[in-house]
Design a protein around this motif. Structure first.
Motif, PDB file in Angstrom:
ATOM      1  N   ARG B 300     -21.834 -25.945  50.743  1.00 39.71           N
ATOM      2  CA  ARG B 300     -23.276 -26.194  50.902  1.00 39.71           C
ATOM      3  C   ARG B 300     -24.158 -27.163  50.124  1.00 39.71           C
ATOM      4  O   ARG B 300     -25.144 -27.120  50.398  1.00 39.71           O
ATOM      5  N   GLU B 301     -23.581 -27.801  49.277  1.00 39.18           N
ATOM      6  CA  GLU B 301     -24.296 -28.756  48.493  1.00 39.18           C
ATOM      7  C   GLU B 301     -23.796 -30.215  49.465  1.00 39.18           C
ATOM      8  O   GLU B 301     -24.330 -31.202  49.170  1.00 39.18           O
ATOM      9  N   GLY B 302     -23.055 -29.986  50.327  1.00 42.34           N
ATOM     10  CA  GLY B 302     -23.212 -31.282  51.359  1.00 42.34           C
ATOM     11  C   GLY B 302     -22.229 -32.227  50.632  1.00 42.34           C
ATOM     12  O   GLY B 302     -22.056 -33.465  51.042  1.00 42.34           O
ATOM     13  N   SER B 303     -21.313 -31.948  49.610  1.00 44.32           N
ATOM     14  CA  SER B 303     -20.407 -33.044  48.933  1.00 44.32           C
ATOM     15  C   SER B 303     -18.925 -33.042  49.626  1.00 44.32           C
ATOM     16  O   SER B 303     -18.334 -33.688  49.065  1.00 44.32           O
ATOM     17  N   ILE B 304     -18.637 -31.898  50.393  1.00 36.16           N
ATOM     18  CA  ILE B 304     -17.228 -31.884  50.886  1.00 36.16           C
ATOM     19  C   ILE B 304     -17.502 -31.872  52.448  1.00 36.16           C
ATOM     20  O   ILE B 304     -18.177 -31.058  52.855  1.00 36.16           O
ATOM     21  N   PRO B 305     -16.777 -32.702  53.126  1.00 34.89           N
ATOM     22  CA  PRO B 305     -16.921 -32.835  54.531  1.00 34.89           C
ATOM     23  C   PRO B 305     -16.271 -31.511  55.093  1.00 34.89           C
ATOM     24  O   PRO B 305     -15.396 -31.036  54.863  1.00 34.89           O
ATOM     25  N   PRO B 306     -16.731 -31.082  56.259  1.00 41.55           N
ATOM     26  CA  PRO B 306     -16.200 -30.193  57.158  1.00 41.55           C
ATOM     27  C   PRO B 306     -14.704 -30.237  57.212  1.00 41.55           C
ATOM     28  O   PRO B 306     -14.144 -31.774  57.633  1.00 41.55           O
ATOM     29  N   GLY B 307     -13.852 -29.406  57.529  1.00 38.14           N
ATOM     30  CA  GLY B 307     -12.554 -29.578  57.881  1.00 38.14           C
ATOM     31  C   GLY B 307     -11.703 -29.653  56.531  1.00 38.14           C
ATOM     32  O   GLY B 307     -10.358 -29.964  56.601  1.00 38.14           O
ATOM     33  N   THR B 308     -12.237 -29.895  55.330  1.00 35.32           N
ATOM     34  CA  THR B 308     -11.582 -30.200  54.088  1.00 35.32           C
ATOM     35  C   THR B 308     -10.732 -28.946  53.488  1.00 35.32           C
ATOM     36  O   THR B 308     -11.337 -27.799  53.417  1.00 35.32           O
ATOM     37  N   SER B 309      -9.443 -29.170  53.597  1.00 32.02           N
ATOM     38  CA  SER B 309      -8.612 -27.948  52.553  1.00 32.02           C
ATOM     39  C   SER B 309      -8.856 -28.156  51.171  1.00 32.02           C
ATOM     40  O   SER B 309      -8.249 -29.271  50.693  1.00 32.02           O
ATOM     41  N   TYR B 310      -9.690 -27.472  50.482  1.00 33.34           N
ATOM     42  CA  TYR B 310     -10.040 -27.811  49.296  1.00 33.34           C
ATOM     43  C   TYR B 310      -9.146 -27.309  47.915  1.00 33.34           C
ATOM     44  O   TYR B 310      -9.005 -27.314  47.015  1.00 33.34           O
ATOM     45  N   ALA B 311      -7.996 -26.252  48.669  1.00 34.87           N
ATOM     46  CA  ALA B 311      -7.041 -25.813  47.918  1.00 34.87           C
ATOM     47  C   ALA B 311      -5.773 -25.566  48.537  1.00 34.87           C
ATOM     48  O   ALA B 311      -5.790 -24.717  49.343  1.00 34.87           O
ATOM     49  N   THR B 312      -4.738 -26.174  48.325  1.00 36.49           N
ATOM     50  CA  THR B 312      -3.714 -25.944  49.038  1.00 36.49           C
ATOM     51  C   THR B 312      -2.318 -25.933  48.064  1.00 36.49           C
ATOM     52  O   THR B 312      -2.313 -26.998  47.274  1.00 36.49           O
ATOM     53  N   ILE B 313      -1.807 -24.924  48.021  1.00 34.30           N
ATOM     54  CA  ILE B 313      -0.581 -24.674  47.237  1.00 34.30           C
ATOM     55  C   ILE B 313       0.592 -24.356  48.228  1.00 34.30           C
ATOM     56  O   ILE B 313       0.565 -23.505  48.856  1.00 34.30           O
ATOM     57  N   THR B 314       1.709 -25.111  47.877  1.00 38.10           N
ATOM     58  CA  THR B 314       2.879 -24.941  48.666  1.00 38.10           C
ATOM     59  C   THR B 314       4.012 -24.487  47.689  1.00 38.10           C
ATOM     60  O   THR B 314       3.845 -25.168  46.492  1.00 38.10           O
ATOM     61  N   TYR B 315       4.906 -23.651  47.917  1.00 34.51           N
ATOM     62  CA  TYR B 315       6.063 -23.269  46.940  1.00 34.51           C
ATOM     63  C   TYR B 315       7.255 -23.278  47.555  1.00 34.51           C
ATOM     64  O   TYR B 315       7.588 -23.320  48.813  1.00 34.51           O
ATOM     65  N   SER B 316       8.326 -23.845  46.758  1.00 36.97           N
ATOM     66  CA  SER B 316       9.587 -23.544  47.198  1.00 36.97           C
ATOM     67  C   SER B 316      10.021 -22.292  46.757  1.00 36.97           C
ATOM     68  O   SER B 316       9.470 -21.764  46.065  1.00 36.97           O
ATOM     69  N   PRO B 317      11.134 -21.847  47.431  1.00 38.73           N
ATOM     70  CA  PRO B 317      11.676 -20.592  47.083  1.00 38.73           C
ATOM     71  C   PRO B 317      12.111 -20.401  45.653  1.00 38.73           C
ATOM     72  O   PRO B 317      12.727 -21.557  45.554  1.00 38.73           O
ATOM     73  N   PRO B 318      12.001 -19.252  45.082  1.00 38.73           N
ATOM     74  CA  PRO B 318      12.331 -19.293  43.806  1.00 38.73           C
ATOM     75  C   PRO B 318      13.799 -18.915  43.750  1.00 38.73           C
ATOM     76  O   PRO B 318      14.509 -18.178  44.467  1.00 38.73           O
ATOM     77  N   VAL B 319      14.652 -19.686  42.797  1.00 41.23           N
ATOM     78  CA  VAL B 319      16.075 -19.543  42.290  1.00 41.23           C
ATOM     79  C   VAL B 319      16.219 -19.431  40.840  1.00 41.23           C
ATOM     80  O   VAL B 319      15.678 -19.813  40.285  1.00 41.23           O
TER      81      VAL B 319
END
Lengths: 192, 330
Positions: B300-319
């Protein structure tokens, strides 16, 4: 009519809820201003009462005061607001202080106050989040142990033990008479 | 509220900005509340008259729920998560020998910002900062090794300001740090979650409703699901399956992806990030693979462009591994 009666009547008569707003808005706003600053406090204080109104049917049957419940909602919103801002501002190594409180910028410009604020920030950062929540409700909202327990839905003994831990952490910042009092932590101790 | 004074209270005196609302702020909040109250119909029926239709509605709802829960009535979307849940139930729980550690890798790309003085310059920039963390968990103790990657900028000006002011050094870009934390508490991990989907749904909904945040309840449920399935908690197969079953009952968009993975997503309005899509992805064994929040409108402040993934977290399976620093054999 006490708060409990007002809350219960507002389930069938929503307009009665205005009385709760009149009684608590200024206090909740002030607490939130101390937590997140006056700008965000305006929105959050408004949110507190909207959330409380929507959940009024869940208000405890036997509760007399709505204060602890409203402060509990306010504390949750303040915490979420801080996390949201922290996530946006996060930077490794030099994140803004995650102390969950809003120091007066005018006082921050004064040397002696700035020094006290710096020390306090440092200690607050070392506290666990849930200890800080108890501290803020105690120190900023002036709630009693029992009211804090009700606000955070934890036992009174837990409030005592958390404040006792906090008191130990803040010992260096206490006025001299406070340090003396603080040594007797058994007074504030309690099982968690 | 108590009038008792205490030195702990005095510490904050004069340092914290605890101002009172202005009349305008009070009136604005009052008008917001008035609008909500006016949109709420008064209920003045006697209690008994309310209870009879309520009971009838409850019976009808129960019948509808039972019919809807029947396998032949599952929607295709619900079936995706349901299939993974069934598969997860057939998997044996991971063995965790005494003294062993849970190992997994978490990759993050998180929106980061600076609006503070750096040297003599006041900056206001936003960027995405990736990092990769190897984790070794045992109870409430974790040893982690984090490597910080190159930031991703939204404008050449931000990029220039970032490097000109040495913020890359502050962010420790290109560096790796190791740390050990003890006493890490997490109420989600300490909660005894039911493996019965119906009971779990009740538990999760109660927990989500206790969160007074403004997100829709389905988003809160998704957040909670991600926390329950965080690899560090090593949720057993029956719990993973139950969580997936619960997610399958929410009003989510679901899709089957390559490799037997399934995504579940929902879209909502966020105060800061505008229109946001939150997505969870699970592998064929019911492990959480990734979690992503994307603003489709820009913030809403116009500082991040449309379509931005602002938080992406990927995990490997726990072993399970034998000690901190030990990696599973490939």
């Amino acid at each position: 009519m006490n708060d409990g009666e007002v809350m219960r009547s507002s389930v069938d008569d929503p307009a009665a809820f205005h009385m709760v707003f009149d009684r608590y808005h200024a206090r909740i706003f002030s607490y939130l201003a101390g937590r997140v600053g006056p700008t965000d406090a305006e929105d959050l204080a408004s949110e507190v009462f909207v959330a409380a109104f929507r959940q009024r049917a869940k208000f405890r049957e036997d509760a007399v005061s709505a204060g602890p419940w409203l402060y509990g909602i306010a504390a949750n919103l303040a915490r979420r607001n801080y996390r949201s801002r922290a996530r946006r501002r996060r930077a490794h190594g030099r994140a803004p202080a995650d102390d969950g409180i809003w120091f007066d910028p005018d006082r921050d410009a004064q040397i002696d106050a700035a020094r006290r604020i710096e020390l306090l920030r440092s200690e607050l950062n070392r506290l666990r989040e849930k200890d800080r929540e108890v501290l803020f409700l105690y120190a900023l909202a002036d709630l009693s142990y029992a009211e804090i327990a009700e606000a955070l839905d934890i036992p009174v003994g837990t409030v005592r033990s958390r404040l006792s831990r906090t008191r130990e952490r803040l010992r260096n910042l206490l006025p001299d008479e406070g340090k003396d009092k603080g040594e007797g932590t058994a007074e504030y101790g309690g099982g968690e | 509220m108590t009038a008792e004074r205490d030195p702990v209270r005095d510490i904050f005196d004069g340092l914290v900005d605890m101002r009172q609302p202005t009349p305008g702020q009070t009136e604005s909040a009052r008008q917001t509340l008035v609008a909500v109250i006016q949109s709420t119909p008064a209920r003045r029926q006697p209690r008994l008259r309310r209870l009879v239709p309520a009971a009838a509605v409850a019976v009808i709802a129960l019948v509808i729920a039972l019919v809807a829960a029947a396998p032949w009535n599952r929607t295709p979307a619900e079936a995706f998560l349901g299939e993974i849940a069934e598969a997860a139930r057939t998997i044996a729980p991971q063995e965790m020998p005494e003294g062993s550690y849970i190992y997994f890798v978490r990759n993050e790309v998180i929106l980061t910002g600076k609006d503070e003085p750096i040297g003599n310059t006041r900056m206001d920039i936003n960027y995405l900062l990736p990092d990769r963390t190897e984790n070794w968990w045992q109870g409430q103790t974790v040893e982690s090794k984090t490597s910080v990657g190159e930031p991703i900028f939204f404008s050449p000006e931000d990029e220039a300001a970032y490097y000109d002011n040495g913020v890359d050094q502050i962010d420790a870009v290109g560096q790796t740090r190791t740390q050990t934390l003890t006493g890490v508490e997490d109420w989600v991990g300490e909660t005894d979650w039911s493996t019965d989907p119906d009971q779990l749904a009740i538990q999760m909904r109660e927990a989500a409703e206790a969160d007074h945040g403004e997100q829709p309840i389905d988003v809160k449920m998704m957040n909670l699901a991600a926390r329950i399935l965080d690899p560090k908690l090593l949720a057993p197969p029956a719990l993973r399956a139950a969580v997936l079953d619960v997610l399958g009952t929410l009003d989510l968009d679901q899709a089957r992806l390559d490799g037997g993975r399934v995504s579940a997503s929902t879209t909502y309005e966020d105060r800061y990030y505008g229109t946001v899509t939150m997505e969870l992805v699970f592998d064929g064994d019911g492990y959480l693979v990734s979690r992503q929040e994307t603003t489709t409108t820009g913030d809403r402040e116009g500082s991040i462009p449309p379509g931005t993934s602002y938080a992406t977290i990927t995990y490997s399976p726990p072993v399970s591994v034998s000690a901190p620093g030990v990696r599973p054999s490939p």
